[in-house]
Design an enzyme around this catalytic site. Structure first.
Site, PDB file in Angstrom:
ATOM      1  N   HIS A 142       0.839  -1.215   0.000  1.00 27.93           N
ATOM      2  CA  HIS A 142       0.000   0.000   0.000  1.00 27.93           C
ATOM      3  C   HIS A 142       0.864   1.252   0.000  1.00 27.93           C
ATOM      4  CE1 HIS A 142      -4.153  -1.625   1.102  1.00 27.93           C
ATOM      5  NE2 HIS A 142      -3.386  -2.698   0.993  1.00 27.93           N
ATOM      6  N   ASN A 218       0.078 -12.147   7.044  1.00 26.18           N
ATOM      7  CA  ASN A 218       0.732 -11.115   6.247  1.00 26.18           C
ATOM      8  C   ASN A 218       0.342  -9.732   6.741  1.00 26.18           C
ATOM      9  OD1 ASN A 218      -0.044 -13.441   3.800  1.00 26.18           O
ATOM     10  ND2 ASN A 218       2.065 -12.893   4.228  1.00 26.18           N
ATOM     11  N   ASP A 247      -1.703 -19.298  -2.136  1.00 25.13           N
ATOM     12  CA  ASP A 247      -1.107 -19.280  -3.477  1.00 25.13           C
ATOM     13  C   ASP A 247       0.290 -19.894  -3.480  1.00 25.13           C
ATOM     14  OD1 ASP A 247       0.269 -17.334  -2.098  1.00 25.13           O
ATOM     15  OD2 ASP A 247       0.117 -15.799  -3.658  1.00 25.13           O
ATOM     16  N   GLY A 248       0.727 -20.385  -2.315  1.00 19.31           N
ATOM     17  CA  GLY A 248       2.064 -20.971  -2.234  1.00 19.31           C
ATOM     18  C   GLY A 248       3.155 -19.941  -2.015  1.00 19.31           C
ATOM     19  N   PHE A 249       2.794 -18.650  -2.006  1.00 17.04           N
ATOM     20  CA  PHE A 249       3.792 -17.588  -1.834  1.00 17.04           C
ATOM     21  C   PHE A 249       3.579 -16.777  -0.545  1.00 17.04           C
ATOM     22  CE2 PHE A 249       3.151 -17.938  -6.514  1.00 17.04           C
ATOM     23  CZ  PHE A 249       4.331 -18.584  -6.784  1.00 17.04           C
ATOM     24  N   HIS A 250       2.323 -16.465  -0.230  1.00 10.05           N
ATOM     25  CA  HIS A 250       2.054 -15.575   0.905  1.00 10.05           C
ATOM     26  C   HIS A 250       2.326 -16.240   2.253  1.00 10.05           C
ATOM     27  CE1 HIS A 250       0.199 -12.813  -1.948  1.00 10.05           C
ATOM     28  NE2 HIS A 250       0.148 -11.922  -0.999  1.00 10.05           N
ATOM     29  N   ASP A 273      -7.034 -12.194  -3.059  1.00  3.31           N
ATOM     30  CA  ASP A 273      -6.231 -10.954  -3.116  1.00  3.31           C
ATOM     31  C   ASP A 273      -5.785 -10.728  -4.571  1.00  3.31           C
ATOM     32  OD1 ASP A 273      -5.104  -8.635  -2.133  1.00  3.31           O
ATOM     33  OD2 ASP A 273      -3.344  -9.604  -1.255  1.00  3.31           O
ATOM     34  N   LEU A 306       5.571  -8.486  -2.016  1.00  2.00           N
ATOM     35  CA  LEU A 306       4.434  -9.146  -2.655  1.00  2.00           C
ATOM     36  C   LEU A 306       3.368  -8.102  -2.968  1.00  2.00           C
ATOM     37  CD1 LEU A 306       3.917 -12.429  -0.569  1.00  2.00           C
ATOM     38  CD2 LEU A 306       4.624 -12.267  -2.959  1.00  2.00           C
ATOM     39  N   GLY A 308      -0.228  -8.444  -3.979  1.00  2.00           N
ATOM     40  CA  GLY A 308      -1.436  -9.214  -4.265  1.00  2.00           C
ATOM     41  C   GLY A 308      -1.057 -10.544  -4.885  1.00  2.00           C
TER      42      GLY A 308
HETATM   43 ZN   LIG Z   1      -3.367  -6.264   2.074  1.00  2.00          ZN
END
Ligand SMILES: [Zn+2]
Length: 379
Positions: A142, A218, A247-250, A273, A306, A308
Site C-alpha cells: 500500500h 501477512n 497461493d504458495g507464496f504468501h 487478493d 508481494l 497481491g
Molecule cells: Zn493487504
C-alpha cells in the site's frame, strides 16, 4: 421456468448427493429430489455429466481481474470485467476490494458498487475497503502517503453503502473501540490488517466487535513466545474469521495447516487478493505508479514486496487440498459456506432448498465447466 440439473454429484456444503436433481426456478433452488421423481412442471433438464456441482465460490478480497484494477477505474464497467474474469474460475460472489487511496476514489468505489448491485451485475455482493486507515509500519504494497486516521467524515463515508454489504480492513490500534462498535452497529464487517496492533490491542478490538482478519500472517504482528501478537489473538479467538491467501507464496503450507488446526472450524476462509492479471493475457501491470511483475505466478515489486496475487478461487481450493492437505469438502466450504456466513449472506454458500441458485460445476481438476449466479448461467 423450472430447470432440473440432473446427473451431477452434488455437494450441498455438508454432504455429497448422488442420483439427486437440483431444481432451480428464477433465482432460487426450489427442490432437491431423486432424479427419477422430478416435480411436475420442469421446463428444461440439464445433464451435468456426472461432474461435481458445488456451491458458488465467494471471494471477500479481490482487487482486480481481466486486466482491470478496481483502484484504477472504480466503475460499474470494471466490476463487470472483474466479475466475468473471476466467474471463469468459480467465483459467483465477490466483494471488489479497493486498496488504500484518496477518499474521492473511495467515494467513487462505493458509488460504483451501489450501481452494480442495483443493476444486478453478476456476482457483486458489496465492497471491501482495505484502507486507507492502516498502519505505515505494516504497509505492505500500500501507498502509505494515502493513509489516514478515521474521523467523523470517514465514518459517514464507510457506512454509506446501503446496497450490498461493506467490509473494511483497518488498523484497530489507530482508532478507538468505540469507533469499531459504531461500525458494527451500522452493519459494517470490521477486519484487522496492515496493523501493528499487539495481542492486547487486538483483544480489545475483538471485544469491541472486530470480527475478521485480513490475509492472516501477512502485514500483521506475528505469533511469538512471549507476545502472541495479532496472529495469536486471531487464532485463539473463537468468534472471528481469518482470510488466507493459499497461493504458495504468501504463507507456507505448513503454517496454513497449523492455522487450520488451531482456528475454530468454520472460521478460516479462502481469499484470492487477486490483481488484474487473473484472467488476463498480460500478467504484468502498474500499481501506485510501479510496475508489478508476475514471475512463475508470483506478483511482486522490483524490490520484492508481494503485490497481491495471481490466484483465482478454484486454484485456491485446489491448493488448499493439494498443498495444505485439507480435505476437499472443507476446502470447498472455506471458499463458499464460511465466507457467506462471515458476511451474513445466509442464502449463499450452500446448495439447499430456498437458497439462491449460485452454483458451479467443476471437473476432477478443479476446472470450471458451467456456473450459475442467481439462477442465471453465464453467456
Ligand atoms: Zn493487504
Amino acid at each position: 421456468m423450472a430447470i432440473a440439473l440432473v446427473n451431477g454429484r452434488v455437494f450441498t456444503g455438508e454432504q455429497w448427493l448422488v442420483d439427486q436433481a437440483v431444481v432451480i426456478e428464477g433465482e432460487k433452488i426450489i427442490s432437491i429430489c431423486p432424479t427419477n421423481n422430478l416435480p411436475a412442471g420442469i421446463n428444461q433438464k440439464i445433464d451435468l455429466g456426472g461432474q461435481r456441482l458445488i456451491p458458488g465460490l465467494i471471494d471477500t478480497q479481490v482487487n482486480g481481474g481481466g486486466g482491470a484494477l478496481f483502484n484504477d477505474a472504480p466503475t460499474v464497467e470494471t466490476l463487470r470485467t472483474m466479475g466475468a474474469a473471476h466467474r471463469k474460475f468459480g467465483t459467483t460472489g465477490f466483494y471488489p476490494t479497493l486498496i488504500s487511496d484518496d477518499l474521492s476514489v473511495v467515494t467513487a468505489a462505493i458509488a460504483a458498487v451501489k450501481s452494480a448491485v442495483e443493476q444486478k451485475v453478476p456476482g457483486v455482493l458489496g465492497v471491501h475497503l482495505e484502507g486507507p486507515f492502516l498502519n505505515p509500519e505494516r504497509k505492505g504494497v500500500h501507498d502509505a502517503s494515502k493513509f489516514k486516521i478515521i474521523d467523523e467524515a470517514a465514518f459517514e463515508l464507510l457506512t454509506s453503502l446501503n446496497e450490498g454489504k461493506t467490509l473494511i480492513t483497518i488498523a484497530p490500534e489507530l482508532t478507538t473501540p468505540k469507533m469499531i462498535s459504531r461500525f458494527v452497529k451500522a452493519g459494517v464487517v470490521v477486519a484487522a490488517g496492515h496493523s501493528a496492533a499487539n495481542y492486547e490491542q487486538t483483544k480489545t478490538a475483538l471485544a469491541a466487535g472486530l470480527s475478521s482478519f485480513t490475509h492472516l500472517f501477512n502485514a500483521m504482528t506475528p505469533l511469538t513466545s512471549r507476545e502472541p501478537g495479532m496472529v495469536g489473538a486471531a487464532l485463539e479467538n473463537t468468534n472471528s474469521w481469518c482470510g488466507i491467501i493459499v497461493d504458495g507464496f504468501h504463507v507456507h503450507p505448513s503454517t496454513l495447516k497449523i492455522a487450520h488446526q488451531a482456528k475454530t472450524k468454520g472460521q478460516l476462509i479462502l481469499v484470492t487478493d487477486a490483481m488484474p492479471s487473473v484472467g488476463a493475457d498480460d500478467k504484468n501491470f502498474m500499481l501506485n505508479g510501479e510496475l508489478i511483475r508476475c514471475e512463475d505466478g508470483k506478483l511482486s515489486t522490483a524490490s520484492g514486496t508481494l503485490a497481491g496475487s495471481d490466484l483465482d478461487m478454484l486454484a485456491a481450493v485446489k491448493n488448499t487440498v493439494e498443498l495444505v492437505g485439507i480435505e476437499l469438502d472443507e476446502a470447498i466450504r472455506m471458499a463458499s459456506t464460511y465466507p457467506a456466513v462471515m458476511m451474513g449472506e445466509m442464502q449463499l454458500g450452500a446448495i439447499k432448498v430456498g437458497y439462491t441458485a449460485s452454483m458451479i460445476l467443476i471437473d476432477e481438476n478443479f476446472t470450471l465447466i458451467r456456473s450459475w449466479i442467481n439462477g442465471s448461467e453465464a453467456h
